[in-house]
Design a protein around this motif. Structure first.
Motif, PDB file in Angstrom:
ATOM      1  N   PRO A 540     -12.690  59.572   0.800  1.00 15.55           N
ATOM      2  CA  PRO A 540     -11.836  58.772  -0.086  1.00 15.55           C
ATOM      3  C   PRO A 540     -12.635  58.109  -1.197  1.00 15.55           C
ATOM      4  CG  PRO A 540     -12.282  57.553   1.921  1.00 15.55           C
ATOM      5  CD  PRO A 540     -12.942  58.900   2.087  1.00 15.55           C
ATOM      6  N   ARG A 541     -12.026  57.976  -2.347  1.00 22.24           N
ATOM      7  CA  ARG A 541     -12.618  57.219  -3.430  1.00 22.24           C
ATOM      8  C   ARG A 541     -12.452  55.717  -3.156  1.00 22.24           C
ATOM      9  NH1 ARG A 541     -16.040  57.796  -6.716  1.00 22.24           N
ATOM     10  NH2 ARG A 541     -14.956  56.852  -8.486  1.00 22.24           N
ATOM     11  N   PRO A 542     -13.341  54.861  -3.713  1.00 23.85           N
ATOM     12  CA  PRO A 542     -13.225  53.416  -3.476  1.00 23.85           C
ATOM     13  C   PRO A 542     -11.872  52.866  -3.926  1.00 23.85           C
ATOM     14  CG  PRO A 542     -15.347  53.956  -4.451  1.00 23.85           C
ATOM     15  CD  PRO A 542     -14.527  55.205  -4.507  1.00 23.85           C
ATOM     16  N   ASP A 543     -11.329  51.953  -3.131  1.00 24.16           N
ATOM     17  CA  ASP A 543     -10.057  51.316  -3.500  1.00 24.16           C
ATOM     18  C   ASP A 543     -10.245  50.312  -4.625  1.00 24.16           C
ATOM     19  OD1 ASP A 543      -8.230  52.462  -1.455  1.00 24.16           O
ATOM     20  OD2 ASP A 543      -9.636  51.511  -0.081  1.00 24.16           O
ATOM     21  N   ASP A 580     -12.980  60.009 -10.149  1.00 23.73           N
ATOM     22  CA  ASP A 580     -11.710  60.068  -9.422  1.00 23.73           C
ATOM     23  C   ASP A 580     -11.046  61.432  -9.535  1.00 23.73           C
ATOM     24  OD1 ASP A 580     -11.886  57.442  -8.598  1.00 23.73           O
ATOM     25  OD2 ASP A 580     -10.697  56.645 -10.253  1.00 23.73           O
ATOM     26  N   ARG A 643     -13.638  49.348  -0.006  1.00 23.64           N
ATOM     27  CA  ARG A 643     -12.637  50.190   0.654  1.00 23.64           C
ATOM     28  C   ARG A 643     -11.930  49.373   1.722  1.00 23.64           C
ATOM     29  NH1 ARG A 643     -16.794  54.044  -0.023  1.00 23.64           N
ATOM     30  NH2 ARG A 643     -16.144  55.881  -1.206  1.00 23.64           N
ATOM     31  N   ASP A 645     -10.169  48.902   5.288  1.00 24.02           N
ATOM     32  CA  ASP A 645     -10.134  49.508   6.619  1.00 24.02           C
ATOM     33  C   ASP A 645      -8.696  49.496   7.128  1.00 24.02           C
ATOM     34  OD1 ASP A 645      -9.599  46.901   7.373  1.00 24.02           O
ATOM     35  OD2 ASP A 645     -11.563  46.560   8.289  1.00 24.02           O
ATOM     36  N   LEU A 650     -11.304  44.416   3.217  1.00 20.84           N
ATOM     37  CA  LEU A 650     -12.156  45.117   2.271  1.00 20.84           C
ATOM     38  C   LEU A 650     -13.605  45.106   2.738  1.00 20.84           C
ATOM     39  CD1 LEU A 650     -10.814  43.977  -1.225  1.00 20.84           C
ATOM     40  CD2 LEU A 650     -11.128  46.337  -0.491  1.00 20.84           C
ATOM     41  N   TRP A 652     -17.428  46.102   1.425  1.00 20.60           N
ATOM     42  CA  TRP A 652     -18.084  46.275   0.140  1.00 20.60           C
ATOM     43  C   TRP A 652     -19.439  46.960   0.282  1.00 20.60           C
ATOM     44  CZ3 TRP A 652     -15.137  45.174  -3.903  1.00 20.60           C
ATOM     45  CH2 TRP A 652     -14.096  44.264  -3.741  1.00 20.60           C
TER      46      TRP A 652
END
Length: 683
Positions: A540-543, A580, A643, A645, A650, A652
């Motif tokens: 996954p890409r960072p939120d 992205d 991200r 969980d 979050l 970091w």
């Protein structure tokens, strides 16, 4: 006891089977050692360098003694240790001052390079620097200056000493954790700062005739300017790029079209260009010498033609700027013609391995560059495939035209497959119709453009280069038409998200093992290769992404990145969106931030008690009571990625945590090394 002896015998037999590919495994081992150095989190010290050097020497000594399957294994171990030690030495050998803070003031320097920045602005590379208010010991060896506004009105010549007022800053770090690390590239290029200027550039001293060591660069600049002045603008940029390796005149739209059509490899002076040039010189020289019976009977005209080809390739290597791909192509050509001189069989895969070792000896940092990765990957797979095709007797029965068309299609397909993962990892782009474009464009380059370039070079001393430039214009115009057509086809490209850390390395190592290993164990390479691809697809890409200066914030909302500002921090924004797999404009990605983020600008106060889950204070503070970041934390972190969980919390990771504590990003290490050298000790 029998059990262990059986295992030992089986292992020795498996290693003995690799004797045929020993040179290839040595090159792979050398590259693995370099990769291990770059993969370390902390900068290794002198004891590690000494230990790796001793391991390399001891392994070679033991290999000479054993002379069996174990000896092959020991040679590869020696190559790994030598690669690590050599890369560590190289990193320290290029040591130079790096700006520790921003600077604005007068700059004096000598122009040693001219190109274009990502924003299409002219850019100068300067050395022999004098910076106002900066001591000589703290002055970088080189800097890059992008010219904006009035500064573009006068472009100096290579070798000129110039004066300008510039805004300098240290080389920037990655835009996000595990992103592209420009600091590392700048360190090995000995760039201690990057800057821009809007004021006019004043020539303080005109370049001397041929007394400053920049003769080749001056010739490259003059040839490029002459071609640009005598060819249409659309094709001139490509012509200059493939002739002297200068992309100063290359238009961004042309580059994007070539990349979308998977034809950007034509811009790199590599195997195609070097092969056509040296082959033409070889056959023309041999044909001319064969016209005289006396020479045929008394002179080794084949060897003379090989020497002429070596010389022509060396001249082209220097004139083109000696990029990694060009070095690889010349070393392979040199190896093949050396085999002609020695009357030996030229093994092209052996030549590729030799080229890899020599290129990495010259510049071990090239291992991480997309250009070198794509060049070696495409060349290696092409050699393997065509060697296999040559074993098929039914292929030789086809007519020449059919064989050529099939060969062109296979070349395009194989090169596309070899470079696709690398291009996707570095450029987040996957062309769909590259085979179609290459089948048409590559023959035009080989049979029209390159012969025309050679003709222009041959006629230039007599003032007749116009005929060759006309042929180049026709050929390149056709290639650009093909690129534009293919790029405009529906769904011509797919955009790919950035891979997770080390996924590309695992994939490359698996493919190399599967190709080079002799024995049934090669099937095991499928497992890590498949795992790397699955990890890439599902990673996954960072939120949340926050830049190091706190100005730019990007939040993933329903699968799309939303940015807090429509302009500013453009390079970081473009990097995030491309990683992205969604390379839209920053303005198009701008939108309202989710309610769970509070952005506090300078002069404001965050809400207490904290109503937002994340607070970003765009000011220097030390009493932030909320869960979030202020400028002090962000500057120290270099930017952060977060991200969620499963519980909605979050987690970091900072840029500093991702890049580690290395020479190119640690002022403390550089200061310590500077004091070490100043004390009169060996670096």
């Amino acid at each position: 006891m029998r059990h262990w002896s059986w295992i030992w015998a089986a292992g020795e037999a498996a290693l003995q089977a690799q004797a045929q590919n020993l040179m290839h495994w040595t090159a792979v081992g050398f590259g693995l050692g370099i990769a291990a150095y770059f993969g370390m989190f902390h900068e290794p010290g002198a004891l590690v360098f000494l230990a790796s050097s001793l391991v390399a020497g001891l392994s070679v000594s033991l290999a000479v003694r054993f002379r069996d399957g174990i000896a092959r294994f020991l040679i590869v171990i020696a190559a790994v240790a030598a690669g690590f030690a050599w890369c560590q030495y190289r990193a320290h050998a290029v040591f130079g001052p790096v700006l520790s803070d921003r600077f604005y003031g007068a700059v004096q320097g000598r122009v040693i390079g001219i190109d274009r920045s990502l924003s299409e602005r002219p850019r100068l590379t300067l050395d022999e620097l004098v910076l106002e208010t900066v001591s000589r010991q703290a002055t970088p060896r080189r800097i890059r200056v992008a010219l904006h506004g009035m500064a573009q009105e006068h472009i100096p010549q290579i070798g000129d000493t110039v004066l300008l007022a510039a805004h300098l800053s240290p080389p920037p770090g990655p835009a996000e954790p595990y992103g592209y690390d420009f600091q590392r590239q700048a360190w090995f290029a000995q760039l201690g700062g990057v800057c821009y200027t809007r004021s006019p550039v004043t020539t303080w001293h005109v370049a001397p005739a041929d007394r400053d060591g920049l003769t080749v660069q001056k010739w490259r600049q003059k040839i490029g300017a002459h071609m640009a002045a005598h060819m249409p603008a659309r094709t001139a940029g490509v012509a200059v790029a493939i002739t002297v390796g200068d992309r100063m005149y290359l238009d961004r739209d042309v580059q994007q079209a070539l990349r979308a059509a998977n034809l950007s490899h034509l811009l790199a002076i590599s195997g195609l260009h070097m092969g056509v040039l040296t082959s033409l010189v070889f056959f023309l020289t041999r044909a001319l010498l064969s016209c005289l019976p006396y020479l045929i009977l008394n002179w080794p005209i084949k060897k003379i033609a090989a020497l002429m080809s070596m010389g022509a390739g060396a001249a082209y290597l220097m004139l083109s700027g000696a990029s990694v791909a060009t070095e690889r192509a010349y070393i392979m050509a040199f190896t093949i013609f050396a085999a002609v001189l020695l009357e030996r069989r030229a093994l092209t895969l052996q030549a590729l391995a030799i080229a890899a070792i020599l290129v990495l000896l010259l510049r071990p940092e090239a291992l991480l560059g997309p250009g070198s990765q794509m060049s070696f990957a495409a060349t290696g797979l092409l050699i393997i495939v065509f060697n296999a095709m040559n074993q098929l007797t039914w292929v030789s029965r086809w007519p020449g035209a059919v064989t050529y068309l099939i060969g062109s299609a296979v070349s395009a397909l194989v090169a596309g497959l070899a470079t696709a993962p690398i291009a996707a990892a570095h450029f987040n782009l996957l062309p769909h119709y590259g085979v179609l474009a290459n089948v048409i464009a590559v023959p035009i380059m080989g049979f029209v453009v390159m012969p025309s370039a050679i003709l222009a070079a041959a006629l230039a001393p007599f003032g007749g280069e116009a005929l060759g430039l006309w042929g180049m214009t026709l050929g390149l115009g056709a290639i650009l038409d093909v690129a534009s057509y293919v790029a405009d086809l529906p769904h011509s490209v797919s955009y790919i998200k950035a891979p997770p850390p080390r996924a590309l390395g695992i994939l490359a190592a698996s493919v190399l093992f599967g190709i080079l290993w002799r024995g049934r164990m090669r099937i095991l390479a499928v497992i890590p290769a498949f795992a790397a691809l699955v990890l890439w697809v599902n990673f996954p890409r960072p939120d949340v992404l926050i830049s190091g200066d706190g100005r730019l914030i990007g939040v993933m909302v329903q699968g799309a990145r939303v940015l807090n500002v429509a302009k500013g921090s453009g390079f970081v924004a473009r990097s995030w969106l491309e990683n992205d797999g969604r390379p839209i404009s920053q303005r198009a990605a701008h939108g309202d931030m989710p309610s769970w983020i509070e952005i506090v600008r300078k002069g404001s106060e965050p809400q207490y008690p904290c109503q937002a889950r994340l607070v970003v204070v765009q000011a220097w503070r030390s009493d932030l009571a909320c869960d979030g970041f202020d400028l002090g934390r962000l500057v120290t972190a270099g930017g952060v990625a977060g991200r969620f969980d499963r519980s909605g919390r979050l987690h970091w990771i900072t840029v500093r945590q991702a890049i580690g504590h290395r020479l190119w990003n640690s002022p403390e290490l550089r200061r310590a090394k500077g004091r070490y050298i100043a004390g009169g000790k060996a670096p």
